[in-house]
Design a protein around this motif. Structure first.
Motif, PDB file in Angstrom:
ATOM      1  N   GLU A 115       0.905  -1.131   0.121  1.00  0.00           N
ATOM      2  CA  GLU A 115       0.034  -0.016   0.012  1.00  0.00           C
ATOM      3  C   GLU A 115       0.867   1.093   0.075  1.00  0.00           C
ATOM      4  O   GLU A 115       0.311   2.430  -0.230  1.00  0.00           O
ATOM      5  N   SER A 116       2.144   0.928   0.244  1.00  0.00           N
ATOM      6  CA  SER A 116       3.185   2.358   0.337  1.00  0.00           C
ATOM      7  C   SER A 116       3.157   2.841  -1.134  1.00  0.00           C
ATOM      8  O   SER A 116       3.387   2.000  -2.225  1.00  0.00           O
ATOM      9  N   PHE A 117       3.519   4.085  -1.345  1.00  0.00           N
ATOM     10  CA  PHE A 117       3.917   4.746  -2.533  1.00  0.00           C
ATOM     11  C   PHE A 117       5.371   4.669  -2.769  1.00  0.00           C
ATOM     12  O   PHE A 117       5.880   5.277  -3.730  1.00  0.00           O
ATOM     13  N   THR A 118       6.484   4.424  -1.656  1.00  0.00           N
ATOM     14  CA  THR A 118       7.709   4.371  -1.952  1.00  0.00           C
ATOM     15  C   THR A 118       8.167   2.717  -1.477  1.00  0.00           C
ATOM     16  O   THR A 118       7.599   2.121  -0.622  1.00  0.00           O
TER      17      THR A 118
ATOM     18  N   CYS B 268       3.109  11.165  -5.681  1.00  0.00           N
ATOM     19  CA  CYS B 268       2.685  10.437  -4.496  1.00  0.00           C
ATOM     20  C   CYS B 268       3.844   9.948  -3.806  1.00  0.00           C
ATOM     21  O   CYS B 268       3.742  10.137  -2.324  1.00  0.00           O
ATOM     22  N   ALA B 269       4.914   9.551  -4.432  1.00  0.00           N
ATOM     23  CA  ALA B 269       5.986   8.912  -3.708  1.00  0.00           C
ATOM     24  C   ALA B 269       6.720  10.235  -3.082  1.00  0.00           C
ATOM     25  O   ALA B 269       7.251  10.193  -2.081  1.00  0.00           O
ATOM     26  N   SER B 270       6.871  11.223  -3.661  1.00  0.00           N
ATOM     27  CA  SER B 270       7.450  12.501  -3.227  1.00  0.00           C
ATOM     28  C   SER B 270       6.796  13.079  -1.755  1.00  0.00           C
ATOM     29  O   SER B 270       7.252  13.212  -1.029  1.00  0.00           O
ATOM     30  N   ALA B 271       5.373  13.012  -1.835  1.00  0.00           N
ATOM     31  CA  ALA B 271       4.694  13.451  -0.710  1.00  0.00           C
ATOM     32  C   ALA B 271       4.853  12.501   0.520  1.00  0.00           C
ATOM     33  O   ALA B 271       4.933  12.912   1.375  1.00  0.00           O
TER      34      ALA B 271
END
Length: 923
Positions: free
Chosen positions: A180-183, A284-287
């Protein structure tokens, strides 16, 4: 015949010649078929797509099952992967690689990566080698058929999925990486990440959209895994030690983000949409990375406060780190403002995308974003809007951010900065108020000084103003609100959005009374958006979303009707035409969910038309008497003394807006009533036709029309006086006399025909032959007043109501064609009416000769479309006398449309199949 004769060649030839012609013909056919069979070559099995897919599936399943076997029976997947990579590196021109062998093995590699987790963990260590094979295949695919290159990119995408799956199942980093993670920091090795960047840039430059769309998907999959794990000691230094920025964990992610931003305006719509989704995943990954840094920093500060440290040693180290961080931020800001730095949180990302949406400019001012296949124009704004929509969807799927909080920032897409851009293109407020019904665009150019000769050369090839910037901006903003926010919320949250939008509209619209005058004071609001002033574009976006929510919520939104209905009534009196139209659309949406509310409004609204009509006639006469008796005396510094006349003109415009808004709402409601429970009473329909008759009779009211005509003549005389003597005084004078134009009479006529279109769309259930006879009289009398020398208005003002009259004819033909046979001579009268109007709007007619502005040209195009559509709805078998001219005119219109849409003129081909093939190819 003896044996010697048989062996004699001469005798044999005689025997052959004696055979029947039928046998000779049969022999020739046999020889021809034999030659054809020899010429056909058998298709290699792997070149057949179905056979190749089955073969790939079988090999992948054998590998998956062989991995689970015990002992020596287990399949050596590592050696098989090595053999497959070796085959993909074969020379494509060699004999071994012929027949689709390389493509089949490439598909096997991709299928192995996504079949199950066990195979994914075995393929992940070979990610660098597999990526190199894909990169070589991308380079060796040639410039022709893109199938192999697209397969290389798809295999690379599946490899990234395998790397992410292997990282999620690994126990050592399962706490850092989740599905569920963007990173997913640290998933890719450094050499793999660098190969990913090279492969991505190469695939983006391909000339085929099949390859570029796969490259965009590849970028979206790679974005979460390109965040580097940087030690704290290195991240606290003042800057990077190398060209890759060793101290910046988002350097690779920033490169992917910039690559996505350069390609969101790709010439292919599918590629542009895919890059917008990739940009959303990057942000999304940056945020999420910024949120994790803030969380770690807060935990570190909390732990530092709980430990007793020296009073002097602690602040010095913190100050040193702070100075280094500030210096690094200053040096980064001098180079470029990184997108990943600006998007360190979800609200910051929404604000960043909104600002980019506005900054990119309109269709004619927006330049190419920088990609190899960028086109610029409106595609840039569409790309950023799609990216924002996808970003909000991803955030809703994760559930860490409340989308209700994103409503205000999203509305800023058409906020003050957007309004300033539109105003600059539309011209000054003088031009905006000259035409009561002028849409948001197109507009005429604002009055400017003539440029000097030195600058005329640079401005010679400047682009013209766009004709759809405002409408495209509103459409994109409403799509973001609908698809990005409302569709991803629960019913309770949607009710909160509905109440917030109603509150925002309440605080932005002045209350009005039932007769169109100024109402009571604005009530107090207790919602989150209390006091937020919305401009005309934001109001339209809010009303569009309100209509969607009312229909979607149904009975659940009944509690908001008490607050909604007064706001809609006030919006019907708003000066902007678009706001009035969207408010009328909300009334129609309300009637779908609550039919009784629609019927109550129609009954109440029909009683206000007489009051508004009387007020318009009286105010028009007062304004005309004031303007015709004396010219305005100007104070010093150009201020006018006739403040009372200004107030009367404002009141006149208020009543015009109210009359037109109520007519729009009644028209849309009459169209909806046949489709809702209960319908509408025949008494209401008869009352509607009575009101229509009163409104259309104003066209033949000489006293009312002369009032408007005297005003125009007086303004024209004073125009000549002030324009020849003092031009600045002329502009101040126009600001005073703007409302003194024939739009008062045209407003009434347009409102009548607008209501007539809605009434005629009800069909045979409501429209009776007696009504049709009255309607034909209105059409006949109005067409007589259009003729040159008979009309009391200019061509621009005649187009105001002619457009709606033609729309009512189309509505009659579309929804009630049976009445053409029920009413005597209806078809003949209607055909004669169209043939009377057609020469006026055709090429060289009255309206083309006298209509020079962009607004008039747009209305003329709309009128022409209505006439052509009316002819197309005539019953089969009817052949008007002007059929040849109509066909020639339609052909010319098609050629003009092709010239405008394709960028160059073409002639209509004689072969219709070629023409349709050309259109399908271009579309």
């Amino acid at each position: 015949m003896n044996s010697s004769d048989i062996l004699d060649p001469t005798a044999m030839s005689k025997v052959v010649k004696s055979l029947s012609p039928h046998l000779q013909q049969k022999q020739r056919k046999h020889l021809q078929n034999k030659k054809k069979k020899k010429q056909k070559k058998q298709l290699p099995p792997l070149l057949s797509t179905p056979l190749r897919n089955i073969w790939v599936e079988c090999i992948s399943l054998c590998l998956a099952l062989g991995c689970s076997l015990p002992g020596n029976l287990r399949t050596d997947v590592n050696s098989i992967l090595g053999k497959l990579m070796e085959i993909t590196n074969w020379n494509p021109k060699s004999k071994h690689a012929a027949g689709g062998v390389r493509l089949a093995t490439l598909q096997v590699l991709g299928q192995v990566c996504i079949l199950n987790t066990d195979l994914a963990k075995r393929a992940a260590p070979y990610s660098w080698e597999i990526l190199q094979c894909c990169h070589k295949g991308l380079l060796s695919g040639g410039a022709g058929e893109p199938g192999y290159r697209a397969a290389c990119v798809k295999t690379a995408c599946r490899l990234l999925v395998a790397c992410r799956s292997a990282a999620n199942s690994a126990p050592s980093i399962s706490n850092n990486v989740s599905g569920e993670s963007f990173t997913a920091p640290g998933v890719l090795e450094e050499r793999v990440a660098m190969e990913v960047m090279k492969f991505m840039k190469r695939a983006t430059q391909d000339k085929y959209p099949e390859v570029r769309i796969s490259a965009a998907v590849f970028a979206g999959l790679a974005a979460p895994m390109l965040i580097r794990i940087v030690p704290v000691s290195r991240s606290q230094r003042g800057g990077g030690s190398g060209r890759d920025g060793d101290a910046n964990p988002l350097s690779w992610l920033e490169d992917v983000t910039q690559l996505a931003m350069r390609n969101i305006d790709d010439e292919s719509a599918g590629v542009a949409t895919a890059w917008s989704a990739a940009l959303a995943r990057c942000l999304c990954a940056s945020a999420e990375h910024g949120a994790s840094l803030r969380s770690a920093q807060s935990e570190e500060q909390a732990s530092n406060r709980s430990v007793d440290v020296d009073d002097e040693a602690g602040p010095s180290s913190v100050d040193g780190i702070g100075v280094a961080a500030k210096f690094k931020a200053f040096s980064d800001a001098r180079r470029v403002v990184a997108a990943t730095t600006s998007c360190s949180s979800v609200p910051a990302t929404i604000a960043y995308l909104t600002s980019q949406f506005v900054k990119t400019g309109g269709e004619t001012t927006s330049t190419r974003c920088g990609g190899s296949h960028s086109i610029g124009g409106r595609a840039s704004r569409i790309g950023y809007a799609d990216a924002l929509t996808e970003f909000l969807r991803l955030q809703a799927a994760k559930g860490d951010f409340s989308l209700v909080e994103a409503l205000g920032p999203v509305l800023e897409m058409v906020g003050a900065s957007f309004e300033k851009q539109i105003r600059k293109k539309e011209g000054s407020s003088l031009i905006n108020q000259m035409d009561f019904y002028a849409p948001s665009s197109p507009r005429g150019d604002s009055p400017q000084k003539k440029p000097q000769s030195s600058t005329m050369f640079l401005q010679r090839n400047t682009k013209a103003n766009s004709t759809a910037d405002s409408s495209i901006g509103r459409m994109l903003a409403s799509n973001v609100v609908r698809c990005g926010i409302s569709e991803n919320l629960s019913e309770l949250s949607q009710l909160m959005i509905l109440r917030a939008l109603i509150s925002a509209c309440r605080s932005s619209v002045d209350p009005t009374s039932a007769d169109g005058g100024t109402g009571s004071l604005r009530p107090a609001n207790d919602s989150e958006m209390e006091g937020k002033q919305l401009n005309r574009h934001q109001l339209q976006v809010a009303l569009i979303e309100i209509s969607h929510l009312v229909v979607g919520l149904g009975e659940a939104g009944a509690s908001s009707l008490e607050d909604l209905m007064p706001v809609l009534r006030d919006c019907l009196s708003y000066p902007d035409h678009g706001v009035r139209h969207e408010a009328a659309a909300v009334y129609a949406a309300t009637a779908q969910a609550f039919p009784s509310e629609g019927r109550v409004f129609v009954i109440e609204s029909l009683g206000t038309f007489s009051c508004n009509l009387d007020a318009i006639q009286s105010l028009a006469s007062k304004v005309a008497s004031t303007s015709s008796t004396s010219a305005p005396r100007l104070r010093r510094f150009g201020r006018s003394n006739n403040e009372s006349n200004d107030a009367q003109a404002d009141e006149l415009m208020k009543h015009q807006s109210t009359l037109h808004g109520n007519a729009l709402a009644v028209s849309l409601l009459m169209h909806e009533f046949p489709h809702v429970i209960g319908g509408v009473a025949t008494v209401i329909v008869s009352k509607v036709f009575d009101i229509i008759g009163k409104l259309l009779q104003c066209q033949f009211n000489d006293s009312f029309v002369k009032v408007c005509h005297v005003v125009c003549f007086s303004v024209y005389l004073l125009y000549l006086f002030f324009h020849l003597i003092h031009k600045p005084t002329f502009y101040l004078f126009c600001l005073f006399f703007l409302q003194l134009n024939p739009t008062a009479a045209c407003t009434v006529i347009r409102a009548g025909y607008c209501m007539l279109s809605g009434a005629l769309s009800m069909g045979l259930d409501a429209v009776v032959p007696q009504h049709v006879s009255t309607v034909f009289e209105f059409w006949q009398n109005s067409s007589m007043h259009l003729q040159p020398g008979v009309s009391k208005f200019s061509s621009s003002h005649d187009l105001l109501w002619l457009e709606t009259m033609l729309s009512s004819i189309v509505s009659f033909l579309k929804f009630s064609p049976e009445l053409l046979l029920a009413v005597p001579d209806a078809l003949t009268r209607l055909t004669a009416l169209l043939e009377k109007v057609f020469p006026l709007i055709s090429k060289g007619g009255r309206f083309e000769r006298e209509s020079n502005g962009p607004v008039e040209k747009a209305r003329l195009c709309s009128a022409r479309s209505s006439v052509l559509e009316a002819y197309s709805w005539l019953p089969p078998g009817s052949f008007p006398l002007s059929a040849d001219r109509i066909f020639s005119f339609a052909t010319a219109q098609i050629q003009v449309s092709l010239y405008v849409s394709l960028g160059y003129s073409i002639y209509l081909p004689q072969n219709s199949n070629t023409f349709y093939d050309y259109l399908s190819f271009r579309n």
